[in-house]
Design a protein around this motif. Structure first.
Motif, PDB file in Angstrom:
ATOM      1  N   MET A   1       0.800  -1.219   0.000  1.00 31.01           N
ATOM      2  CA  MET A   1       0.000   0.000   0.000  1.00 31.01           C
ATOM      3  C   MET A   1       0.836   1.274   0.000  1.00 31.01           C
ATOM      4  SD  MET A   1      -3.354   0.191   0.173  1.00 31.01           S
ATOM      5  CE  MET A   1      -4.816  -0.262   0.992  1.00 31.01           C
ATOM      6  N   SER A   2       2.107   1.177  -0.263  1.00 32.83           N
ATOM      7  CA  SER A   2       2.948   2.371  -0.218  1.00 32.83           C
ATOM      8  C   SER A   2       2.865   3.186  -1.509  1.00 32.83           C
ATOM      9  CB  SER A   2       4.394   1.981   0.064  1.00 32.83           C
ATOM     10  OG  SER A   2       4.886   1.175  -0.987  1.00 32.83           O
ATOM     11  N   GLY A   3       2.176   2.715  -2.522  1.00 31.49           N
ATOM     12  CA  GLY A   3       2.097   3.394  -3.798  1.00 31.49           C
ATOM     13  C   GLY A   3       1.356   4.714  -3.784  1.00 31.49           C
ATOM     14  N   TYR A   4       0.608   4.981  -2.765  1.00 34.89           N
ATOM     15  CA  TYR A   4      -0.161   6.223  -2.692  1.00 34.89           C
ATOM     16  C   TYR A   4       0.614   7.344  -2.003  1.00 34.89           C
ATOM     17  CZ  TYR A   4      -0.960   4.775   2.117  1.00 34.89           C
ATOM     18  OH  TYR A   4      -0.786   4.380   3.408  1.00 34.89           O
ATOM     19  N   LYS A   5       1.639   7.015  -1.240  1.00 29.47           N
ATOM     20  CA  LYS A   5       2.349   8.002  -0.411  1.00 29.47           C
ATOM     21  C   LYS A   5       2.955   9.129  -1.241  1.00 29.47           C
ATOM     22  CE  LYS A   5       2.407   5.629   3.646  1.00 29.47           C
ATOM     23  NZ  LYS A   5       2.095   6.067   4.956  1.00 29.47           N
ATOM     24  N   ASP A   6       3.445   8.827  -2.436  1.00 30.72           N
ATOM     25  CA  ASP A   6       4.077   9.859  -3.255  1.00 30.72           C
ATOM     26  C   ASP A   6       3.061  10.773  -3.934  1.00 30.72           C
ATOM     27  OD1 ASP A   6       3.171   7.923  -5.031  1.00 30.72           O
ATOM     28  OD2 ASP A   6       4.895   8.091  -6.353  1.00 30.72           O
ATOM     29  N   LYS A   7       1.811  10.553  -3.685  1.00 31.70           N
ATOM     30  CA  LYS A   7       0.752  11.397  -4.256  1.00 31.70           C
ATOM     31  C   LYS A   7       0.366  12.534  -3.320  1.00 31.70           C
ATOM     32  CE  LYS A   7       0.317   8.339  -7.564  1.00 31.70           C
ATOM     33  NZ  LYS A   7       1.596   7.755  -7.776  1.00 31.70           N
ATOM     34  N   PHE A   8       0.957  12.530  -2.110  1.00 30.44           N
ATOM     35  CA  PHE A   8       0.630  13.517  -1.089  1.00 30.44           C
ATOM     36  C   PHE A   8       1.802  14.443  -0.825  1.00 30.44           C
ATOM     37  CE2 PHE A   8      -2.564  10.349  -0.494  1.00 30.44           C
ATOM     38  CZ  PHE A   8      -3.661  11.037  -0.032  1.00 30.44           C
ATOM     39  N   ASP A   9       1.497  15.635  -0.329  1.00 28.15           N
ATOM     40  CA  ASP A   9       2.538  16.567   0.086  1.00 28.15           C
ATOM     41  C   ASP A   9       3.362  15.950   1.201  1.00 28.15           C
ATOM     42  OD1 ASP A   9       1.661  18.466  -1.735  1.00 28.15           O
ATOM     43  OD2 ASP A   9       0.425  19.537  -0.270  1.00 28.15           O
ATOM     44  N   LYS A  10       4.590  16.434   1.344  1.00 25.59           N
ATOM     45  CA  LYS A  10       5.541  15.895   2.324  1.00 25.59           C
ATOM     46  C   LYS A  10       4.940  15.728   3.714  1.00 25.59           C
ATOM     47  CE  LYS A  10      10.223  15.738   1.325  1.00 25.59           C
ATOM     48  NZ  LYS A  10      10.296  14.464   0.690  1.00 25.59           N
ATOM     49  N   ALA A  11       4.189  16.698   4.176  1.00 28.36           N
ATOM     50  CA  ALA A  11       3.624  16.660   5.532  1.00 28.36           C
ATOM     51  C   ALA A  11       2.686  15.479   5.748  1.00 28.36           C
ATOM     52  CB  ALA A  11       2.898  17.971   5.833  1.00 28.36           C
ATOM     53  N   PRO A  16      -0.969   7.365   8.120  1.00 27.29           N
ATOM     54  CA  PRO A  16      -1.660   6.126   7.756  1.00 27.29           C
ATOM     55  C   PRO A  16      -2.877   6.428   6.881  1.00 27.29           C
ATOM     56  CG  PRO A  16      -2.037   6.643  10.062  1.00 27.29           C
ATOM     57  CD  PRO A  16      -1.068   7.665   9.537  1.00 27.29           C
ATOM     58  N   ILE A  17      -3.299   5.454   6.139  1.00 19.24           N
ATOM     59  CA  ILE A  17      -4.398   5.615   5.183  1.00 19.24           C
ATOM     60  C   ILE A  17      -5.681   6.112   5.850  1.00 19.24           C
ATOM     61  CG2 ILE A  17      -5.241   3.228   5.257  1.00 19.24           C
ATOM     62  CD1 ILE A  17      -4.746   5.086   1.994  1.00 19.24           C
ATOM     63  N   ASP A  18      -5.947   5.662   7.089  1.00 20.91           N
ATOM     64  CA  ASP A  18      -7.172   6.092   7.755  1.00 20.91           C
ATOM     65  C   ASP A  18      -7.128   7.571   8.153  1.00 20.91           C
ATOM     66  OD1 ASP A  18      -5.243   5.333   9.690  1.00 20.91           O
ATOM     67  OD2 ASP A  18      -6.784   5.048  11.204  1.00 20.91           O
ATOM     68  N   GLU A  19      -5.938   8.172   8.180  1.00 18.64           N
ATOM     69  CA  GLU A  19      -5.835   9.614   8.383  1.00 18.64           C
ATOM     70  C   GLU A  19      -5.865  10.352   7.052  1.00 18.64           C
ATOM     71  OE1 GLU A  19      -2.795  11.115  11.032  1.00 18.64           O
ATOM     72  OE2 GLU A  19      -2.961   9.320  12.286  1.00 18.64           O
ATOM     73  N   LEU A  20      -5.284   9.754   6.024  1.00 20.00           N
ATOM     74  CA  LEU A  20      -5.250  10.406   4.714  1.00 20.00           C
ATOM     75  C   LEU A  20      -6.648  10.606   4.143  1.00 20.00           C
ATOM     76  CD1 LEU A  20      -2.178   8.685   3.050  1.00 20.00           C
ATOM     77  CD2 LEU A  20      -2.332  11.021   3.933  1.00 20.00           C
ATOM     78  N   GLN A  29      -0.714  16.229  -3.834  1.00 19.50           N
ATOM     79  CA  GLN A  29       0.229  16.997  -4.642  1.00 19.50           C
ATOM     80  C   GLN A  29      -0.497  17.592  -5.841  1.00 19.50           C
ATOM     81  OE1 GLN A  29       3.737  14.832  -5.760  1.00 19.50           O
ATOM     82  NE2 GLN A  29       4.340  14.496  -3.646  1.00 19.50           N
ATOM     83  N   GLY A  30      -0.251  18.856  -6.086  1.00 24.54           N
ATOM     84  CA  GLY A  30      -0.834  19.526  -7.245  1.00 24.54           C
ATOM     85  C   GLY A  30      -2.165  20.207  -6.975  1.00 24.54           C
ATOM     86  N   VAL A  31      -2.737  20.004  -5.794  1.00 25.60           N
ATOM     87  CA  VAL A  31      -3.988  20.669  -5.448  1.00 25.60           C
ATOM     88  C   VAL A  31      -3.641  21.822  -4.501  1.00 25.60           C
ATOM     89  CG1 VAL A  31      -6.269  20.447  -4.392  1.00 25.60           C
ATOM     90  CG2 VAL A  31      -5.301  18.529  -5.676  1.00 25.60           C
ATOM     91  N   LYS A  46     -14.400  18.529   0.995  1.00 22.17           N
ATOM     92  CA  LYS A  46     -13.483  19.076   1.995  1.00 22.17           C
ATOM     93  C   LYS A  46     -12.291  18.162   2.251  1.00 22.17           C
ATOM     94  CE  LYS A  46     -17.571  20.750   4.258  1.00 22.17           C
ATOM     95  NZ  LYS A  46     -18.534  20.207   5.175  1.00 22.17           N
ATOM     96  N   THR A  47     -12.453  16.874   2.023  1.00 21.90           N
ATOM     97  CA  THR A  47     -11.394  15.912   2.341  1.00 21.90           C
ATOM     98  C   THR A  47     -11.050  15.053   1.128  1.00 21.90           C
ATOM     99  OG1 THR A  47     -12.903  14.138   2.995  1.00 21.90           O
ATOM    100  CG2 THR A  47     -12.282  15.732   4.715  1.00 21.90           C
ATOM    101  N   VAL A  48      -9.945  14.339   1.245  1.00 15.45           N
ATOM    102  CA  VAL A  48      -9.552  13.400   0.195  1.00 15.45           C
ATOM    103  C   VAL A  48     -10.650  12.351   0.007  1.00 15.45           C
ATOM    104  CG1 VAL A  48      -7.864  11.621  -0.414  1.00 15.45           C
ATOM    105  CG2 VAL A  48      -7.093  13.798   0.541  1.00 15.45           C
TER     106      VAL A  48
END
Length: 68
Positions: A1-11, A16-20, A29-31, A46-48
């Motif tokens: 499940m690490s393939g989604y991590k690079d789609k988010f800003d550094k912070a 974890p996915i349940d927080e994302l 990234q890009g929004v 309002k959220t992902v």
């Protein structure tokens, strides 16, 4: 499940996915904050998680897949 991590800003990369799913849309990234504001105004997104389950985006995705 690490393939989604690079789609988010550094912070948000180590969250974890349940927080994302509850992260603000501009965590992606890009929004930009302005894009997030416009999504909220237009679609009450309002959220992902809101973005990922919005019926209009799901319908458009289905049409795009069928057209492939």
């Amino acid at each position: 499940m690490s393939g989604y991590k690079d789609k988010f800003d550094k912070a948000f990369e180590e969250k974890p996915i349940d927080e994302l799913v509850n992260a603000p849309v501009d965590a992606l990234q890009g929004v930009s904050p302005r894009h997030a504001e416009l999504l909220k105004e237009a679609f009450n997104i309002k959220t992902v998680g809101d973005l990922g389950t919005n019926k209009y985006f799901l319908w458009a995705q289905a049409v795009a897949k069928l057209a492939e």
